[in-house]
Design an enzyme around this catalytic site. Structure first.
Site, PDB file in Angstrom:
ATOM      1  CB  THR A 134     111.646  40.301  34.977  1.00 41.14           C
ATOM      2  OG1 THR A 134     110.967  41.536  34.969  1.00 41.14           O
ATOM      3  CG2 THR A 134     110.877  39.293  35.792  1.00 41.14           C
TER       4      THR A 134
ATOM      5  CE  LYS B 104     113.233  37.625  31.039  1.00 40.88           C
ATOM      6  NZ  LYS B 104     113.749  38.741  31.879  1.00 40.88           N
TER       7      LYS B 104
END
Lengths: 409, 409
Positions: free
Chosen positions: A196, A185
């Site tokens: 993140t 991700k």
């Protein structure tokens, strides 16, 4: 190490983290988010040799502390459990307790040793985990090895990413096929504080945790650490590799004659995921690749490449399709490594704009046409040595500001 | 050194670089730009003790090399001549020749020693100077000491700045009034590659070049070096101070009993110009001041403050009036100095949001109201020592992208 240019590694476009033998995955909607899947896991049939790298932020989130403890125990991980929506960062003792509980619940459900479970989180900083939902979600997880299961996992770990990020490669080592899959991700930030990067790599290669860590560190410095969306470093970044050995090859180590093939496969996997993350940076319309060579060291080249691709002025110029090489000079000029300012070459795509620090005439129209592509290459040569390196990023658009100026909701 | 808090220095809101005795100024339209004034000068009646600091870019522009040579000769400067529109950077031997010619023409017209003349340029990188227009412009310069003349100079050095930047302070030293005036341009970048900060300070203080350099270096680290608009460093940045001694005070040095008063005056002048530059950063709607304290050293505090105020995520949050303290944590977390992540306090304006690293409840409405102001203060306390420092910047708006994505024209 130079970036590998020979190619003994084959891309498997339809593959995923479940293509290597002996892995299963799942993703469910635990209710942390309104409707999207928000809890995922990867499960190895047997404990896998594991390596991981983490954010360098001083504020490492609780799940990173717990995962480091698990890996430090025996170098083995059998399951990694990941939630989106809440980063469990800046949450003090309660956050640490929650991360341990998340690990224990997953271990209990799948009859694993707690120290064989890794945990990861991504989402808002400074909010506590909704542990009741996490616990219920873990009970719902039913890992499988179909394409659907890898997609469930890939979806569950996303926050504001627009697309899933995955890749798969194979190579022949010891006469046998070894496979490696990745899922990641990126750093979308529609909901503030979500910044993140998480990446998970599975492989059926046979390798000890310590050698895997060596390989991962080396490759990370050239791939994941060479992307930037906005120069900010998250509290939760993590890259985790699980190698379960089911390919049946001899144990890999730097002494193995085909160690380079394994490094190449890990490098290609990491680079593919890294570029997918950069391309899907918030508000991005273009993927930018900067290649610097002719430096005294590879470290210098990578640092300069990252400085260029991280410059707001370079990023906005590329968004505007403006062949503004003076901004590239500006970015190079502020790098800390020694540079000879009288011998710099700069090209944008195929168009050389500066040669030995002398401006060359070029067609603005041709340059503008090149800069209207979705993939932009910048090449810099510094006439100082054999060092080289790359970095990746994205342009800076109105949407970046729009996304990041909006209220937390 | 701590930032000076006692106040023996008086602001003169109507003053300028011409308030100190013995200085004249001028600004004309030499035709480098379409219509705006583009060539300016400051002239001291007698050679003034001079100190200067320069960009740390590897690609120092030609005028900086020439100015350094002038100051190195005797530490004396009687005139500084400045053009906008062309930076004379990345222009090789021709550029250096042009900068020397600009110095010579000014010296010839005003009967000065060439080595008593400083030159500065700001504008597009990689283009050659139009020396015929520079020469004609120099002939047109008629320096005077009226308010009009300081405004002509202040206008001539601007590029895409929206407002003139100036200030003036006085203090009593040795029982006599000493005055200091400043003029600056900031880093607007509508025309690509224009990213130069120039600041010129005049004073009638009596001080040797070497002590002036000492004072300037010390003050610059706390003021000009603590502003950031977009993290990019220009090839042409320069701060230059001229002290002509006409106030009649005894010679200043670190041993003078009122040295601190002089430092305070230089500090206030520099801080005022620095904040005016940050406030007028491209696309800016708000001036941001970050104060960090409780660090092991002042250097640490200044570095962390600058990291916070330079973060795109912090800048966009403030543009959007979003009290997103997690982004401040993100910026602190990636600083290289040692930090105890368990004892951080953060306040935005009067609202404490994090205390000893524990999130505090606060009213989003009250926070949003505060963040709608044009001046935003962020305060960080790190519980590690007595260090403190400030940094200044601006928010990141749609207009920043608009300005910097537009074509060079």
């Amino acid at each position: 190490m130079q970036l590998v240019t020979q190619t003994k590694v084959t891309e498997l476009p339809m593959g995923s983290i479940l293509t290597p033998k002996g892995f299963r995955a799942a993703g469910v909607h635990a209710g942390l988010r309104y409707s999207k899947k928000d809890l995922g896991m990867i499960l190895s049939d047997t404990p896998a040799q594991c390596a991981a790298v983490y954010t360098t932020s001083h504020f490492q989130a609780a799940p990173l502390i717990v995962t480091q403890e698990s890996i430090a125990s025996e170098g083995l991980i059998q399951a990694v459990i990941v939630n989106s929506a809440c980063a469990n960062a800046c949450t003090g003792d309660q956050g640490l307790k929650d991360a341990y509980q998340m690990r224990k619940s997953a271990a209990d459900k799948f009859n694993l040793k707690e120290l064989h479970v890794a945990v990861a989180s991504t989402g808002v900083i400074g909010e506590y985990m909704q542990m009741d939902k996490i616990e219920e979600g873990i009970k719902m997880l039913e890992p499988g090895n179909e394409a659907l299961h890898s997609e469930d996992f890939q979806t569950a770990i996303l926050t504001t990413d627009l697309v899933m990020k995955k890749c798969c490669y194979s190579a022949v080592i010891d006469g046998k096929t070894v496979t490696m899959g990745g899922s990641a991700k990126g750093s979308g930030m529609i909901h503030p504080n979500m910044a993140t990067m998480l990446a998970f790599v599975t492989t059926d290669a046979n390798i000890d945790s310590s050698d895997l860590q060596l390989a991962l560190k080396q490759v990370t410095d050239q791939t994941f650490n060479q992307i930037t969306v906005d120069g900010d470093t998250s509290t939760n970044d993590m890259v985790l590799v699980m190698a379960n050995g089911t390919s049946g090859i001899n144990k890999l180590s730097p002494d193995h004659p085909e160690w380079d093939v394994f490094i190449e496969m890990l490098s290609k996997t990491s680079e593919s995921l890294a570029k997918q993350i950069a391309k899907d940076g918030e508000g991005a319309t273009k993927l930018i690749e900067v290649e610097v060579s002719g430096t005294k060291s590879d470290d210098d080249a990578r640092m300069i490449a990252k400085q260029i691709v991280g410059s707001n002025l370079v990023k906005t110029a590329i968004y505007g399709a403006d062949a503004n090489w003076g901004r590239i000079i500006g970015a190079i000029g502020q790098c800390q490594s020694a540079i000879d300012p009288s011998s710099v070459d700069i090209a944008i795509g195929p168009i050389v704009m500066l040669k030995n620090s002398e401006p060359l005439a070029f067609s603005e129209e041709v340059a503008k046409e090149y800069l209207s592509n979705a993939f932009i290459q910048i090449t810099v040569y510094l006439h100082q040595g054999e060092g080289k390196g790359k970095a990746w990023g994205c342009d800076l658009s109105y949407d970046y500001v729009k996304i990041n100026a909006s209220y937390r909701t």
